[in-house]
Design a protein around this motif. Sequence first.
Motif, mmCIF file in Angstrom:
data_model
loop_
_atom_site.group_PDB
_atom_site.id
_atom_site.type_symbol
_atom_site.label_atom_id
_atom_site.label_comp_id
_atom_site.label_asym_id
_atom_site.label_seq_id
_atom_site.Cartn_x
_atom_site.Cartn_y
_atom_site.Cartn_z
ATOM 1 N N GLU A 77 13.037 -36.030 -12.458
ATOM 2 C CA GLU A 77 11.309 -36.256 -11.974
ATOM 3 C C GLU A 77 10.746 -36.063 -13.506
ATOM 4 O O GLU A 77 11.250 -35.972 -14.834
ATOM 5 N N VAL A 78 9.811 -36.715 -13.851
ATOM 6 C CA VAL A 78 8.886 -37.044 -14.109
ATOM 7 C C VAL A 78 7.553 -36.401 -14.938
ATOM 8 O O VAL A 78 6.452 -36.396 -13.288
ATOM 9 N N ILE A 79 7.284 -35.050 -15.598
ATOM 10 C CA ILE A 79 5.973 -34.659 -15.932
ATOM 11 C C ILE A 79 4.544 -35.661 -15.997
ATOM 12 O O ILE A 79 4.575 -36.116 -17.148
ATOM 13 N N VAL A 80 4.078 -35.904 -14.911
ATOM 14 C CA VAL A 80 2.421 -36.564 -15.238
ATOM 15 C C VAL A 80 1.384 -35.602 -15.144
ATOM 16 O O VAL A 80 1.049 -35.095 -14.296
ATOM 17 N N PRO A 81 0.056 -36.499 -16.432
ATOM 18 C CA PRO A 81 -1.051 -35.814 -16.061
ATOM 19 C C PRO A 81 -1.944 -36.087 -14.259
ATOM 20 O O PRO A 81 -1.845 -37.245 -14.471
ATOM 21 N N LEU A 94 8.006 -45.969 -9.470
ATOM 22 C CA LEU A 94 8.574 -47.649 -9.412
ATOM 23 C C LEU A 94 9.859 -47.355 -9.495
ATOM 24 O O LEU A 94 10.899 -48.401 -9.247
ATOM 25 N N ALA A 95 10.460 -46.649 -10.324
ATOM 26 C CA ALA A 95 11.422 -46.569 -11.278
ATOM 27 C C ALA A 95 12.793 -45.612 -10.025
ATOM 28 O O ALA A 95 13.803 -45.301 -9.946
ATOM 29 N N GLY A 96 11.568 -44.901 -9.421
ATOM 30 C CA GLY A 96 12.550 -44.639 -8.170
ATOM 31 C C GLY A 96 12.140 -42.588 -8.446
ATOM 32 O O GLY A 96 12.938 -41.836 -7.139
ATOM 33 N N ALA A 97 12.080 -42.045 -9.038
ATOM 34 C CA ALA A 97 11.319 -41.048 -10.184
ATOM 35 C C ALA A 97 11.028 -40.354 -9.044
ATOM 36 O O ALA A 97 9.686 -41.101 -8.103
ATOM 37 N N ARG A 98 10.441 -39.191 -9.307
ATOM 38 C CA ARG A 98 9.548 -38.237 -8.551
ATOM 39 C C ARG A 98 8.278 -37.851 -9.824
ATOM 40 O O ARG A 98 8.963 -37.228 -10.901
ATOM 41 N N ALA A 99 6.730 -37.647 -9.713
ATOM 42 C CA ALA A 99 5.609 -37.479 -10.458
ATOM 43 C C ALA A 99 5.705 -36.539 -10.148
ATOM 44 O O ALA A 99 4.852 -35.960 -9.341
ATOM 45 N N PRO A 122 15.203 -28.734 -13.292
ATOM 46 C CA PRO A 122 16.362 -28.757 -13.410
ATOM 47 C C PRO A 122 16.307 -30.523 -14.020
ATOM 48 O O PRO A 122 17.143 -31.276 -14.159
ATOM 49 N N ARG A 123 15.618 -30.641 -12.919
ATOM 50 C CA ARG A 123 15.875 -32.525 -12.432
ATOM 51 C C ARG A 123 14.779 -33.151 -13.677
ATOM 52 O O ARG A 123 14.501 -34.439 -13.696
ATOM 53 N N THR A 124 14.181 -32.928 -13.670
ATOM 54 C CA THR A 124 12.669 -33.083 -15.119
ATOM 55 C C THR A 124 13.694 -33.998 -16.339
ATOM 56 O O THR A 124 14.685 -33.626 -16.782
ATOM 57 N N ARG A 125 13.256 -35.487 -16.611
ATOM 58 C CA ARG A 125 14.386 -35.686 -17.558
ATOM 59 C C ARG A 125 12.916 -36.466 -18.751
ATOM 60 O O ARG A 125 13.483 -36.563 -19.470
#
Length: 383
Positions: A77-81, A94-99, A122-125
């Motif tokens: 997961e990636v935190i996004v505004p 596109l990278a396959g992660a979750r926003a 725990p999944r946040t990268r």
Amino acid sequence: MEELRNIPFGKPVMGEPEQAAVLQVMAGGILVHGPKTEEFEQSFAAWTGAPHAVAVSSCTAGMHLVYFALGIGAGDEVIVPAQTHAATAHAVELAGARAVFVDAENATGNIDVDAIAAAVTPRTRAIAVVHYLGVPVDMEAVNAVARHHGLLVVEDCALAVGTQIGGQHAGLSGDVGCFSFYPVKHMTTAEGGIVLTRDAALAQKLKLLRAFGVDRHMGQRATPGEYDVVALGFNYRMSEIEAAIGIEQVKRLDGFLARRRANYRVLRVALARLKSVELFSTDGGESESAYCLSMLLPEELAERRKDIIASLKAQGVGTSIYYPRPVPAMTYYREKYGTRPGDFPVAERISRCSIALPVGPHLAEDDMFYIAAAIERSLAQLG
């Protein structure tokens, strides 16, 4: 009413130096993998104070490339505004992660830094931050959260050429910074972008992956056509023509920014006396890139925004909206993640009520007074 003017929201400022640079590249015959790209990387790195710069085909490509190079993908997961261009989230997807979206703050439209920690799982990268309209995010606070949880920080600097944070250029406070050179941005390469980083190994990896993972480019091959592919990569290169334009644009950046900031301050003062609009708590000062000036309508006028924009257009004033909906309210993300109205109230209000006004270097200070007067007339027409 004074004579009608033509004031586009954005317009690339280019002239004979850029034209001559393009013709020189065309005459030389090397259109990719040539010396101009490297020269452009060096010139933008020097202007920003960055140790390493990697030119790419767009800011979106740069962000996608960064996540790929950092090994962020499925299950992450990636935190996004929530208040940003879709590209910020697209690169993650596109990278396959979750926003994972976080709402905006009222004062600036930037990500609500106080809400970031609550979004960490725990999944946040990584944390992706956007310097909204070129106003710097509180990177000290963002980095504190990142250090506490062992996260990477990616700065989306698409609107932040010239933004300063703690005495250094935007894009250098996190792990990487990605910039856009789309035609109406602070400078242009016609299309293109660049990634800044302090990490020499990451910069080399990005250069490898932007061109298929090929180990030797044409100028490096002892035997023509002989090379190896040592990694999975993309075609995210910048062309020599784009780089040549960029070299000339960097030379003009200080002047471009000075004009933007001066225009911003004049327009802000002119609009501050209008009780029917609200302005963000920024002043277009030296720490900001002054990409545009976004004014907020009161809720009772939000439904009339199209009428106001049409009236301004009729008076020759170009406008835009940053952004028409929060990203999680866009159809793709709404359907994928099930977001609903009210999930991101601040971003929703900004998207619903804002009108972005031009302050670019294609305009003079006198145009700012014209814009302000046009806004006053447009609001008066609503009764």
